[in-house]
Design an enzyme around this catalytic site. Sequence first.
Site, PDB file in Angstrom:
ATOM      1  N   GLY A   8       0.793  -1.224   0.000  1.00 20.54           N
ATOM      2  CA  GLY A   8       0.000   0.000   0.000  1.00 20.54           C
ATOM      3  C   GLY A   8       0.823   1.272   0.000  1.00 20.54           C
ATOM      4  N   SER A   9       2.093   1.201   0.366  1.00 20.66           N
ATOM      5  CA  SER A   9       2.944   2.385   0.458  1.00 20.66           C
ATOM      6  C   SER A   9       3.174   3.009  -0.911  1.00 20.66           C
ATOM      7  CB  SER A   9       4.290   1.991   1.089  1.00 20.66           C
ATOM      8  OG  SER A   9       5.285   2.943   0.794  1.00 20.66           O
TER       9      SER A   9
END
Length: 423
Positions: A8-9
């Site tokens: 998700g980063s």
Amino acid sequence: MDFHYMPGSGGCRTILMLAKALGLELNKKLVNVKAGEQMKPEFLKLNPQHTIPTLVDNGFSIWESRAIAIYLVEKYGKDDSLYPKDPQKQAVVNQRLYFDLGSLAESFSKYYYPIFLTGKPGSDEDLKRIETTFGFLNTFLEGQDYVAGDHLTVADFAILSSVSTFDIVEFDITKYPNVDRWYQNAKKVTPGWDENWESLLEMKAKTRIPTNMDFYYYNAVAACRSVIMVAETLGVKLNKKEVNTLKGEQMNPDFIKINPQHLIPTIVDDGFVLWESRAIAAYLVEKYGKDDSLYPKDPQKQAVVNQRLYFDMGIYNAVAKYYFVAFSTGKYGSEEDYKGLENVVGFLNTFLEGHDYVAGDQLTIADMAILASVSNLVSLKFDLTKFPNVDKWFNHVKSVVPGFEENWEGAQLVAKNVASRLQ
């Protein structure tokens, strides 16, 4: 080449897309920062700043996604197109990379991150900062197909990662026509876009949506439990406020001010008041659903869902007529009432012939409403095995619907309350 990351980063997604463009195979090593894995001694040896992404290339450790991106292009790029060696062209790329870090990513964190801590976004000033930042990017892209010149560079990868993060939280990019035009093109021409978007969708699916929503309920009430299962499925956080109807708490003046019909469940969503569980379920899907699968917009599919929701009210009435009459009489209803209940379950058995779900080929809010009602029947020892399609459906959906455990606890409370009233 080890790549320590979380899907998700934004910075991690930048590198994954860039590696795809360079034809590099990364040895992905997942770091769960929520579990504090970045603080493990072995990771601190690689990166004392304990941040992700971190790249370890044959013993050389480097972090900060933009620094990693430049390193990968300079070492593994077939040419310098993604990070030009020309001083002026390179300077523009660098400016855009710093703009991504100091303006785009920073403005996102200021406004959106507080939602996950407090349930509310940042201030109006923080939102204006996002709008100002997108205004700048819109200006940079005037007459440009790429963010830093006339071709794709590492700056496009970084800014695409950030802009897609704004997209997944439904920030209206279309207000900025140059950004929107660039974004639609970038999605098509950037290698690794699909993985980037899939990671965002997965992140969104796992993230509970904090809301300013009070939920007045009593877990013994099937309608309340159906809303809880819908909210769990959507990832919506409810601020639960118990109203024990067995003690008459729904008649408290404070509650009647909220709902003059004094019914539960009732929601108050940032000042908007709504009751009737099926209306609440449809509202939650339409406002917070990632798509319309739980309550389809297609008129025919929606009509079937609605029919099953109304049918569920018939299930409730049949259950109440035979079992809940014990609250007033101390005994179950008549044999005729029981036959009426069997007839209703028989209809449900017919609806489910050849189907895994009650209203089509996918899970909908109708399944959750009827699951709550049928759970009452099972807890009250109604013999569901006489109705094989219903029995099969029940055993299937209870394993796939989030929040079933809390629903089952409520159903068992129903059985306990009914038993306590029997003479």
